[in-house]
Design a protein around this motif. Structure first.
Motif, mmCIF file in Angstrom:
data_model
loop_
_atom_site.group_PDB
_atom_site.id
_atom_site.type_symbol
_atom_site.label_atom_id
_atom_site.label_comp_id
_atom_site.label_asym_id
_atom_site.label_seq_id
_atom_site.Cartn_x
_atom_site.Cartn_y
_atom_site.Cartn_z
ATOM 1 N N UNK A 316 1.002 -1.183 -0.309
ATOM 2 C CA UNK A 316 -0.204 -0.357 0.356
ATOM 3 C C UNK A 316 0.729 0.934 0.275
ATOM 4 N N UNK A 317 -0.101 2.264 -0.326
ATOM 5 C CA UNK A 317 1.505 3.623 -0.553
ATOM 6 C C UNK A 317 1.197 3.795 1.021
ATOM 7 N N UNK A 318 1.100 3.851 2.012
ATOM 8 C CA UNK A 318 1.633 4.221 3.352
ATOM 9 C C UNK A 318 3.195 3.707 3.518
ATOM 10 N N UNK A 319 2.423 2.594 2.932
ATOM 11 C CA UNK A 319 4.086 1.240 3.730
ATOM 12 C C UNK A 319 5.159 1.653 2.912
ATOM 13 N N UNK A 320 5.090 1.880 1.244
ATOM 14 C CA UNK A 320 5.643 2.724 0.033
ATOM 15 C C UNK A 320 6.303 3.681 0.428
ATOM 16 N N UNK A 321 5.470 4.559 0.709
ATOM 17 C CA UNK A 321 6.321 5.714 1.384
ATOM 18 C C UNK A 321 7.798 5.486 2.409
ATOM 19 N N UNK A 322 7.154 5.087 3.571
ATOM 20 C CA UNK A 322 7.794 4.741 4.699
ATOM 21 C C UNK A 322 9.065 3.594 4.254
ATOM 22 N N UNK A 323 8.914 2.989 3.088
ATOM 23 C CA UNK A 323 10.053 2.278 2.580
ATOM 24 C C UNK A 323 11.115 3.407 1.723
ATOM 25 N N UNK A 324 10.821 3.938 1.763
ATOM 26 C CA UNK A 324 11.622 5.183 0.949
ATOM 27 C C UNK A 324 12.326 6.429 2.229
ATOM 28 N N UNK A 325 12.017 6.289 3.459
ATOM 29 C CA UNK A 325 12.851 6.806 4.273
ATOM 30 C C UNK A 325 13.876 5.534 5.528
#
Length: 329
Positions: A316-325
């Protein structure tokens, strides 16, 4: 008129040429005329029309603009693919009123339907509600779209859950017109002697042998500590096993093969009781599709992509964004 084939900038082109490039671009891109129509209308050769259209692009007269619809995350997918060296990432938008599992399952079903080939040997882990949603969302095809569907882990959980694992394999094999291979045994047994006895069963041995032919894995990603659902299944780890994994820094598992935040495989004592494909064999499979989402699984998903356990991620988009951090330690 001076012929120009490779203009370097607007300043290098005469006003007359700019007018012609622009006119041809408008006729082609805005009015929808074919290159042949333009060539007749302007009394130019079709080759010259094609060349001038290229000139218009090179000079910035024509610019391509892609407007991503809401809920489409191609840029985010590309960034994750580059950061973790993944073959493909599918990022799912979670809509109000739709469960995350169903959205992930629907996207995974579409991905599989468009990428599985008739010569694929597909392995599937059985302890995953998201994979159940995936298979339920897939459509039956009139032609063969996979060769074999092979269970990767013995049944985990209550007898009802173990039956569900068999049904999952059976249903996917039916949808893809593939030959099914089942693991007619528990995924977690009492001791190593019982494990060896099950592995000696001809039907179980045939499935284990089939793992060597795998071309695609379809797996869920579990967390550590385990979810309450898994703990209530009747297969919770002993307190000693949980303590060992906790001290070693375990964050997740795939087919009960545990790893840390960097994706480093572990060799805990519990492995003596597990009947499933091992980490080394998993890593040898060319395409490894992980379907998982939700912030509670962030560390497990990060470990799985960092360590190369999977090379296709559907999340999902929330996890995807956090994986970039950077991970928060």
């Amino acid at each position: 008129m001076t012929q120009l084939t490779e203009p370097s900038s607007l300043l290098s082109v005469s006003t007359e040429q700019l007018r012609l490039f622009t006119k041809i671009a408008v006729l082609y891109h805005e009015e929808g005329l074919s290159q042949g129509d333009i060539s007749q209308r302007l009394n130019l050769s079709q080759a010259r029309v094609s060349r001038y259209l290229k000139n218009a692009v090179d000079l910035g007269i024509v610019r391509t603009s892609i407007v991503q619809p809401a809920g489409i995350y191609v840029g985010l997918e590309k960034a994750l693919e580059e950061k973790y060296q993944l073959r493909e990432v599918v990022v799912v938008d979670v809509m109000d009123g739709a469960s995350l599992g169903m959205r992930l399952g629907s996207s995974a079903a579409t991905y599989l339907e468009t990428t599985i080939e008739a010569n694929d040997y597909v392995g599937i882990s059985s302890w995953s509600t998201t994979l159940l949603h995936t298979v339920e969302a897939m459509r039956s095809r009139p032609r063969k779209i996979a060769n074999e569907v092979i269970q990767l882990i013995g049944g985990v959980g209550s007898p009802q859950a173990q039956m569900q694992a068999s049904r999952l394999v059976s249903h996917l094999a039916e949808l893809t017109s593939a030959k099914p291979y089942y693991m007619g045994c528990p995924g977690l047994v009492a001791n190593q002697q019982i494990r060896e006895a099950f592995l000696g069963d001809p039907a179980v041995a045939a499935s284990v042998e089939a793992w060597e032919r795998l071309t695609t894995l379809l797996v869920g990603i579990g967390t550590f500590p385990a979810s309450p659902l898994w703990q209530a299944s009747g297969n919770a780890l002993s307190s000693a096993e949980e303590g060992e994994l906790s001290r070693a820094g375990a964050v997740g598992e795939i087919c009960l093969r545990f790893f840390d935040i960097n994706g480093v495989p572990m060799k805990p004592a519990i492995e003596e009781r597990v009947i499933s494909i091992d980490a080394e064999a998993m890593m040898q499979v060319p395409r490894r599709v992980g379907v998982a989402g939700g912030m509670g699984k962030l560390d497990a998903i990060r470990g799985a992509v960092t360590g190369g356990w999977i090379n296709v991620l559907i999340t999902d988009a929330d996890v995807a964004r956090q994986l970039l951090e950077r991970p928060q330690l």
